[in-house]
Design an enzyme around this catalytic site. Structure first.
Site, PDB file in Angstrom:
ATOM      1  N   ASP A 164      -4.164  -8.795  -4.042  1.00  0.00           N
ATOM      2  CA  ASP A 164      -4.253  -9.896  -3.082  1.00  0.00           C
ATOM      3  C   ASP A 164      -4.447 -11.229  -3.782  1.00  0.00           C
ATOM      4  OD1 ASP A 164      -3.854  -8.767  -0.506  1.00  0.00           O
ATOM      5  OD2 ASP A 164      -5.763  -7.728  -0.714  1.00  0.00           O
TER       6      ASP A 164
ATOM      7  N   ARG B 287     -15.854   0.738  -0.945  1.00  0.00           N
ATOM      8  CA  ARG B 287     -15.524  -0.562  -0.359  1.00  0.00           C
ATOM      9  C   ARG B 287     -15.567  -0.449   1.156  1.00  0.00           C
ATOM     10  NH1 ARG B 287      -9.768  -3.312  -1.459  1.00  0.00           N
ATOM     11  NH2 ARG B 287      -9.064  -1.759   0.033  1.00  0.00           N
TER      12      ARG B 287
ATOM     13  N   ARG C  48     -10.962   3.157  -1.007  1.00  0.00           N
ATOM     14  CA  ARG C  48     -10.430   2.364   0.112  1.00  0.00           C
ATOM     15  C   ARG C  48     -10.789   3.100   1.402  1.00  0.00           C
ATOM     16  NH1 ARG C  48      -5.879   1.355  -3.744  1.00  0.00           N
ATOM     17  NH2 ARG C  48      -5.553  -0.881  -3.824  1.00  0.00           N
TER      18      ARG C  48
ATOM     19  N   HIS D 263       0.819  -1.215   0.000  1.00  0.00           N
ATOM     20  CA  HIS D 263       0.000   0.000   0.000  1.00  0.00           C
ATOM     21  C   HIS D 263       0.852   1.263   0.000  1.00  0.00           C
ATOM     22  CE1 HIS D 263      -3.246  -2.880   0.823  1.00  0.00           C
ATOM     23  NE2 HIS D 263      -3.888  -2.049   0.030  1.00  0.00           N
TER      24      HIS D 263
ATOM     25  N   CYS E 236      -9.619  -3.890  -9.964  1.00  0.00           N
ATOM     26  CA  CYS E 236      -9.181  -2.670  -9.280  1.00  0.00           C
ATOM     27  C   CYS E 236      -7.798  -2.822  -8.654  1.00  0.00           C
ATOM     28  CB  CYS E 236     -10.203  -2.226  -8.236  1.00  0.00           C
ATOM     29  SG  CYS E 236     -10.429  -3.442  -6.932  1.00  0.00           S
TER      30      CYS E 236
ATOM     31  N   GLU F 273     -10.640 -11.607  -4.461  1.00  0.00           N
ATOM     32  CA  GLU F 273      -9.211 -11.434  -4.195  1.00  0.00           C
ATOM     33  C   GLU F 273      -8.639 -12.589  -3.385  1.00  0.00           C
ATOM     34  OE1 GLU F 273      -8.511  -7.749  -2.081  1.00  0.00           O
ATOM     35  OE2 GLU F 273     -10.313  -7.970  -0.878  1.00  0.00           O
TER      36      GLU F 273
END
Ligand code: PEP
Ligand code: MG
Length: 650
Positions: free
Chosen positions: A525, A402, A365, A258, A572, A501
């Site tokens: 992921d 999300r 996010r 991230h 995404c 994911e």
């Protein structure tokens, strides 16, 4: 500062034995303000935010000169040239220097001054936090102040200086380490984390004693720099002083950490996964960071600087060309329309989304709203954030919100008191939400309420089974009922989707598709979990391959399962923002790509030069191919052929 002086004056007694030292005094403050899990998280974030880290004992290194290059993983494009600011580098040998009787008072004064400076540092951070987030969050730093006011610790340091006749840094280091070691030895993860808190504060004192206490706050720097660190957590990256941090390079990390994602979003040139670097560079040396090529050149020659200057100019010209695409649709040369949306971390990113020419938000996010603070935002605060995003999303476009995906590298170990040995496989995302129904409920209600202000879609992260999906949808249904009863408006037909994911989700996608309106594939992921490769670990970065045949087949399985139920599929993960891999995704039948706003123009440029009729055979080839490298090179070859400028050609 009376507290220091009192302690110094008191410290003339006998030396306490190790077993007689009460740890409670120091940890009491930390414990009391640490009860909410978020306090823990926030403290860690801010510690990182101020660039803490010191070493125990270090040897002086010889001077290093001349141009040297270090190659790592290029994660965020752009070129930066500035002095290096090393964070967390061991700085100096803590020498146990004997002190003569006539110098003892001088050492006590040095200690006193360092304590005063540390107190000022902590106060300053506290004030910054208070200004940014309110007094409650700032109260957290009271606990840090307690550490340097602790008379047990200070008395012992003073006694050590006087009786053992040693310099202040050695005495302070030895005593504070004894406290830390005692805490670390207790078989309790929570107390071990408090040991880290104490080390953080005592490290500041040592920095001042060693004369290296300045320039540590990465949120506020005085001159341009390239930050070099072992690693930067996403929470620190999020608050970097954008004006002065021109780039960063880290020893650890991978393409989809991230921190890397954040660097791309912020447009900060960055290289991660450089391996051992801290010992090879010095604070203050000049470096040239090439975020496209993944090369950090220390002490670049004029020739190197000239070559990069030309490259920079060419890129600027190309970017002007890309900017012209802003209003153009993302449509292939043979007329196939793709939704090209943006990934965001908060409402503040909406200006970049609008400027990029993205068609809405493909992934918000929302967990980033929960970082760098002590208490989670309540329903109303979340509602404001979601409403802003919904209402700023262009007409006809959608905003995919999300639900929380905390855990993993976003607050690692902070949500569980004991820390987790394997946070990516642990308490993360929907697992946390389902176990914290009150928190989840407030988020679901806030999202539903925001759906009255724009075309909102809700997305669950980390779904691994139908049961999880049903549990989440069950709570959502209750929230709908509540809002109806309260007469609060929301979109009754708000679409609900699941992230694909986890390999299990891809495999049961046909079952999931019956109960959702859309899928969004999180290739970051999905790649990590399918290939059992940690997305943060540079040692296995070469094994992290989103074009692995297993991933390609899972994407197709997901697309096929969705098609059976008339659902659409987005991607995404970072793969969607890699122009070289876009032909593969489009060929596999993906309907939407959601990428960081900075990459929208490049991906759009590529899409507008691609033909579905070329992408489909590429996907067919990939589905029958057994090599990740071959699939990768075929897709990149097609992309390079149709859009050479994106790959440095013309
Ligand atoms: C992903 O896993 O691809 C994804 C988009 O989610 P995140 O990167 O936030 O884990
Ligand atoms: Mg993910």
């Amino acid at each position: 500062m009376a507290f220091c002086r009192d302690a110094l004056n008191r410290g003339q007694g006998t030396i306490a034995t190790a077993t007689s030292i009460p740890l409670e005094t120091i940890i009491a403050g930390l414990l009391t303000c640490s009860l909410p899990a978020f306090a823990n998280a926030a403290r860690k974030s801010f510690q990182r935010g101020v660039g803490r880290g010191y070493a125990d004992v270090v040897v002086e290194r010889p001077a290093i000169c001349g141009e040297r290059s270090h190659r790592g993983i290029a994660v965020s494009g752009g070129v930066a040239h500035a002095r290096i600011l090393v964070i967390g580098q061991p700085r100096r040998l803590i020498e146990r220097t004997p002190v003569s009787d006539d110098r003892l008072d001088f050492e006590l004064d040095r200690l006193n001054t360092a304590l005063i400076q540390t107190r000022q540092d902590i106060q300053a951070v506290k004030e910054q936090v208070a200004a940014a987030m309110g007094a409650q969050e700032a109260g957290l730093f009271e606990a840090h102040l307690l550490v340097i006011e602790d008379s047990t610790l200070l008395d012992e340091v003073v006694r050590k200086i006087r009786l053992e006749k040693v310099c202040a840094e050695a005495a302070f280091h030895e005593v504070s380490e004894k406290y830390v070691a005692a805490l670390e030895a207790i078989d309790d993860g929570y107390l071990r984390e408090r040991a880290a808190d104490i080390r953080d504060v005592t490290g500041r004192v040592l920095d001042h004693l060693l004369g290296v206490g300045e320039q540590r706050d990465l949120r506020r720097l005085s001159e341009p720099c390239i930050v070099v660190a072992h690693d930067l957590p996403p929470s620190t990256t999020a608050v970097l002083d954008r004006q002065h941090v021109l780039g960063f390079a880290t020893e650890a990390g991978g393409q989809t950490s991230h921190t890397a994602i954040m660097a791309r979003k912020l447009g900060i040139p960055a290289i991660v996964g450089l391996g051992p670097l801290l010992d090879a560079v010095r604070d203050g040396e000049y470096a040239l960071l090439d975020g496209h090529g993944g090369v950090l050149t220390v002490n670049p020659t004029d020739q190197t600087l000239f070559a990069y200057g030309q490259l920079k100019q060419r890129r600027a010209q190309f970017e002007e060309k890309l900017a012209l695409l802003r209003e153009q649709p993302a449509v292939t040369l043979d007329g196939h329309r793709i939704t090209l949306a943006a990934n965001i971390d908060g409402p503040e990113d909406m200006a970049a989304v609008q400027a990029s020419g993205a068609e809405g938000v493909g992934l918000f996010r929302t967990e980033f709203l929960f970082l760098n603070r002590r208490m989670p935002p309540d329903e109303d605060e979340q509602f404001e954030a979601y409403r802003t995003v919904a209402s700023k999303t262009g007409a006809g476009a959608t905003a995919v919100l999300r639900t929380l995906d905390l855990g993993g590298d976003k607050l690692p170990g902070a949500l569980a008191r004991t820390g987790e040995p394997n946070p990516f496989l642990g308490w993360r995302a929907i697992r946390i939400s389902l176990e914290q129904p009150a928190m989840f409920r407030s988020q679901l209600r806030a999202i539903l309420r925001a759906s009255a202000y724009g075309r909102v879609r809700l997305l669950y992260p980390m779904i691994s089974s139908l049961e999880e999906l049903r549990a989440a949808n069950g709570l959502l249904a209750k929230c709908r009922e509540e809002l109806r009863a309260e007469g609060v408006p929301f979109d009754e037909s708000m679409p609900v989707g699941a992230m694909i994911e986890i390999p299990a989700a891809a495999i049961v996608a046909d079952a999931l598709a019956r109960e959702v309106n859309f899928f969004s594939i999180g290739t970051n992921d999905l790649t990590g979990y399918t290939l059992a490769v940690d997305r943060l670990n540079e040692r296995v970065a070469h094994l992290y391959r989103p074009t692995h045949p297993a991933i390609v087949r899972m994407i197709r399985m997901t697309v096929d399962a969705a098609a059976k139920h008339g659902r659409e599929v987005a991607v995404c993960g970072e793969m969607a923002g890699e122009p070289g891999l876009v032909p593969l995704l489009i060929g596999l039948g993906v309907h939407e790509l959601s990428v960081t706003p900075a990459m929208i123009p490049q991906v759009k440029f590529l899409l507008r030069r691609l033909k579905l009729s070329e992408a489909k055979p590429l996907a067919d080839f990939a589905l029958g191919c057994e090599s990740a490298l071959e699939i990768h090179s075929r897709s990149v070859a097609l992309a390079r052929q149709i859009a050479p400028n994106l790959f440095g050609g013309s």
